[in-house]
Design a protein around this motif. Structure first.
Motif, short mmCIF file in Angstrom:
data_model
loop_
_atom_site.label_atom_id
_atom_site.label_comp_id
_atom_site.label_asym_id
_atom_site.label_seq_id
_atom_site.Cartn_x
_atom_site.Cartn_y
_atom_site.Cartn_z
N LEU A 280 4.99 -15.87 -2.69
CA LEU A 280 5.20 -14.42 -2.81
C LEU A 280 4.28 -13.65 -1.86
N PHE B 113 5.73 -13.99 1.59
CA PHE B 113 6.93 -13.15 1.75
C PHE B 113 6.55 -11.68 1.91
N LEU B 114 5.49 -11.28 1.18
CA LEU B 114 5.08 -9.87 1.27
C LEU B 114 4.52 -9.52 2.64
N LEU B 115 3.96 -10.51 3.31
CA LEU B 115 3.38 -10.24 4.63
C LEU B 115 4.37 -10.42 5.77
N PRO C 120 7.55 -9.74 6.84
CA PRO C 120 8.37 -8.82 7.67
C PRO C 120 7.59 -7.64 8.25
N PHE C 121 6.35 -7.45 7.86
CA PHE C 121 5.73 -6.16 8.13
C PHE C 121 4.58 -6.17 9.14
N GLN D 4 16.16 -2.99 12.94
CA GLN D 4 16.19 -4.31 12.31
C GLN D 4 14.88 -5.08 12.49
N VAL D 5 13.82 -4.37 12.82
CA VAL D 5 12.56 -5.06 13.16
C VAL D 5 12.08 -5.98 12.03
N PHE D 6 12.29 -5.57 10.78
CA PHE D 6 11.79 -6.38 9.66
C PHE D 6 12.56 -7.69 9.53
N ARG D 7 13.85 -7.62 9.85
CA ARG D 7 14.64 -8.88 9.84
C ARG D 7 14.10 -9.85 10.87
N PHE E 237 10.79 -11.39 9.87
CA PHE E 237 10.96 -12.35 8.78
C PHE E 237 11.53 -13.66 9.32
N PRO F 257 4.69 -2.53 13.03
CA PRO F 257 6.11 -2.60 12.64
C PRO F 257 6.46 -1.65 11.49
N LEU F 258 5.49 -1.38 10.62
CA LEU F 258 5.75 -0.44 9.52
C LEU F 258 5.83 0.99 10.03
#
Lengths: 386, 427
Positions: B20, B23-25, B27-28, B104-107, B110, B369-370
């Protein structure tokens, strides 16, 4: 008492009255000014900081006076300064209810940029007149900023005065720019005129532009648009010859009341060269009013074409300032490849809002991501509980 | 009364929290290097030039596989990854700015980090299999899963160090099971992930020697291993041109230093070079002297010490510190008390890089990215110069002090690894 005594007494009374009258008149004529970034040295004010200005309430001979008369003597001007620049703010704002200082705040939308020839401030007759705009907002207070005057020593010789007309022999300051309010955007936005644009390394008019050099750009006339409702600028243009590169870069610069055209106040967009050669895109500028330090006026815009290796032909069809109420209609025209260089920063709350908006903007990914987090948590928890 | 967690429960709980967190880190956060890396990958996929001898072929092919699969889920606009000149493949801030502002930067982030995530879990599996004692195993897994150095390097900075570390951990595991050939192959593959792994080659070969065997047999084993590693190392350079590969696709012809792995290793900046030579030579003698121990133990201990020597005197990038993690963690199998030095090392690394960072490597630039508003924020040296430096200790002095302390911590690490085997306690 003899007549001689009466004469002497009358003479002395006249002298005393004369002296009193002169003193009162002189006292009345002493300029009353407040200063900022200036220190008092006798009757002079020496510049002591980067933002030197005086505020004052001028005498008014006419309620609708059209000239401000100033009598200044300035020394220690920079050697290379032939014309001394000033900025006159003519609309004081009411202090905010919870303002921490008593300093007056002047509305940057109402001001005059002017210059006065150097000799007029240093010798002989030092009066000069500043033309004031008609239909200006009523304000009893004015503010005069001293520009490019880091070491100056200033003497305000007489109290400033507003008059209906300037004396014939008086020097009139050269006005370089008048700000008298801004264009407010209505809900339909504002279509900018396609005339009076300045061209660089381009020739023709906006409906038929040909590139003649390596740095082609076009600069709008003064537009003075309020940023309060400004969402951005939409540009529609076409290319009248086939593109010779896969992607085209355009850069929009914006000059505000705080700065001219500069790279860190611009937006760069990259679009794929279309076979139709028709381009329409929207460049958001809503950050200008929503983030800090805010800019209030977009004075001019500049549109650069990059890169332009060959002599291209362009036709500008429309340039439009878009109202925030129209944002939803124009958001889709924002090119995916956009880089906004800005001097503003969002505050903590606004930053959080911007971040959340950006995440949610890719809704499919957001849903997938939330589902992934939830299912991972549930999966591991169930395995743990077995 | 509450029962202690059994092994399975512990693994599930630790893994769940770690997954978890990752996953939290994912995409950002990112550094511009991650974007540059995938710009090259997309260029190859776009151009079909699969047989180029890229900088690190194993990493490169793993990333390429994931990027290829990701195309099913992400419609990457060609303009975003457009690379007009492959020899200038390091992205400019303008190119990176376009990437950051892409909806779509977070995709992308990830998906880019997915292979790293899988290899990261692979390392957990290797550690789990490598360490026998259940208590020690838990400590080792926790150190790996939650140490800030690999979390930062992989999920915040966005570099592929865990792939290299996976192959090294797998090498150690194969040595532990006396599968020397598999160990050779895995070690050779690790050389295609990071040039630094060449540092371990002498110690790997020394660890293959079994002092109970005849010298001729040992000579054969070491010779065969050397040849196997050398063949795998030079195979792409020999094979790809025959398959039509362009050997210099991403190599800047104007670059002053060579792309050769050995030269890269030597060209890294050293504060003081000779102690590194003296230390490594002494370590080779030590590796010989502990010949009675198991292959894997010798490999793990000497490789850990080699890194302590190397990092004690070397200028390194912020994420390279991830190399320091795997061998000390594997040392736990041999009852080495590394928890305290590991905690101290992590803290020192954070302080050192807060002081030493430029505008991008250890600042909120990595959160760009955020929002691009993070660019220029969180620059600690600026705060230091404003608030601490005027009181007497300037930034340069503070960095030198931290570098010196870092060397001391490497010594502390080495001391704990060289100590006789003792029971591991959490410090």
């Amino acid at each position: 008492m003899s007549k001689a005594h009466y004469r002497k007494l009358a003479f002395l009374t006249a002298v005393v009255l004369m002296l009193c009258t002169t003193g009162i008149a002189q006292a009345l004529s002493l300029p009353k000014v407040e200063s900022h970034d200036l220190v008092s040295e006798g009757s002079r004010l020496r510049v002591s900081g980067p933002d030197a200005y005086i505020t004052f309430e001028p005498y008014r001979s006419e309620s609708s006076g059209r000239f401000l008369l100033l009598n200044l003597h300035i020394e220690n001007l920079p050697d290379n300064l032939d014309a001394v620049p000033f900025e006159l703010f003519f609309s004081a704002l009411s202090p905010a209810p919870h303002a921490k200082t008593n300093d007056l705040v002047f509305d940057p939308r109402y001001r005059v940029r002017l210059s006065v020839a150097r000799p007029e401030l240093q010798s002989g007759e030092t009066w000069f007149a500043v033309p004031l705009p008609d239909d200006r907002p009523p304000s009893s207070q004015l503010r005069l900023d001293f520009e490019r005057c880091a070491d100056c020593s200033i003497e305000v010789l007489s109290h400033p005065k507003v008059v209906l007309s300037a004396p014939d022999d008086m020097t009139i300051a050269k006005i370089t720019r008048i700000y008298n309010g801004v264009n407010k955007l209505d809900k339909e936005g504002l279509t900018l005129p396609l005339t009076n644009w300045e061209l660089h390394d381009m020739e023709g008019d906006l409906r038929s532009l040909s590139v003649t050099g390596l740095d082609p750009f076009m600069t709008s006339p003064v537009i003075d648009i309020s940023t309060k409702d400004l969402a951005g600028i939409a540009v529609t243009l076409s290319r009248t010859q086939v593109a010779n590169s896969d992607y085209l870069d355009f850069q929009l610069f914006y000059a505000t009341e705080h700065h001219g055209f500069r790279a860190d106040a611009s937006a760069l967009v990259r679009v794929k060269a279309q076979t139709s050669n028709q381009y329409r895109f929207f460049i958001p500028l809503n950050h200008l009013s929503e983030e800090q330090p805010a800019d209030h006026i977009v004075e001019r815009i500049r549109f650069d074409f990059l890169p332009e290796e060959s002599a291209n032909l362009w036709r500008i069809k429309a340039v439009k300032a878009i109202n925030k109420a129209q944002m939803a209609d124009y958001q889709t025209l924002t090119p995916p490849q956009i880089l906004i260089n800005k001097q503003q920063r969002a505050g903590k709350r606004q930053l959080l809002v911007n971040v959340m908006k950006k995440i949610i903007n890719d809704l499919a990914f957001t849903l997938f991501y939330l589902l992934l987090l939830a299912s991972t948590a549930v999966l591991f928890w169930r395995r743990f509980k077995i | 009364m509450q029962r202690p967690l059994n092994n399975r429960q512990f693994l599930v709980l630790a893994l769940g929290a770690a997954v978890l967190l990752r996953f939290l880190l994912m995409p950002f956060f990112a550094h511009v290097d991650l974007f540059s890396e995938y710009r090259r990958v997309y260029y190859v996929l776009e151009q079909g030039l699969y047989f180029d001898n890229a900088h690190r072929p194993i990493v490169y092919y793993i990333e390429m596989l994931f990027a290829w699969v990701s195309k099913l889920f992400v419609d990457a606009p060609p303009a975003l990854f457009d690379l007009p000149d492959p020899t200038q493949s390091v992205a400019s801030l303008t190119d990176y700015g376009f990437f950051l502002n892409d909806p779509q930067v977070f995709r992308y982030l990830f998906i880019f980090k997915l292979p790293y995530f899988l290899f990261d879990l692979g390392v957990v599996w290797m550690i789990w299999k490598f360490v026998d004692n259940p208590t020690h195993r838990k400590i080792a897994v926790l150190l790996w899963l939650f140490n800030p150095v690999t979390l930062f390097a992989t999920y915040i900075f966005g570099r592929f160090e865990v792939i290299s570390l996976f192959f090294l951990a797998a090498t150690a595991l194969q040595l532990k099971h006396d599968n020397n050939l598999s160990a050779c192959i895995l070690f050779a593959l690790s050389l295609h992930c990071r040039e630094i792994n060449l540092l371990f080659a002498p110690f790997f070969l020394l660890a293959l020697i079994d002092f109970k065997d005849a010298w001729l047999r040992n000579l054969f084993v070491v010779g065969f291993a050397s040849i196997t590693i050398a063949v795998i190392l030079i195979l792409p350079s020999w094979l790809w041109p025959k398959l039509g590969g362009d050997l210099s696709l991403f190599v800047d012809p104007r670059a002053t230093h060579s792309n050769d792995a050995f030269n890269k290793l030597l060209s890294l900046g050293y504060y003081w070079f000779y102690p590194v030579i003296i230390g490594l030579a002494s370590l080779a003698i030590y590796a010989w002297e502990i010949g009675d121990r198991a292959h894997a133990e010798r490999f793990v201990i000497t490789s850990a010490i080699a890194l302590f020597i190397y990092f004690g005197f070397n200028v390194h990038s912020v994420h390279y510190a991830a190399w320091l993690t795997i061998f000390p963690i594997l040392c736990i199998q041999y009852q080495k008390r590394v928890v305290l030095p590991f905690v101290v090392f992590s803290a020192a690394w954070i302080i050192l890089w807060l002081l030493k960072t430029d505008g991008g490597v250890f600042t909120l630039f990595l959160a760009a990215p955020l929002s691009s508003d993070f660019i220029g924020m969180g620059y600690f040296p600026g705060w230091y110069n404003q608030h601490i430096a005027p009181r007497g200790l300037d930034l340069h002095q503070a960095i030198q002090i931290m570098r010196a302390l870092f060397l001391v911590i490497m010594g502390f690490f080495a001391y704990r690894v060289l100590q006789r085997n003792t029971e591991v306690r959490t410090s």
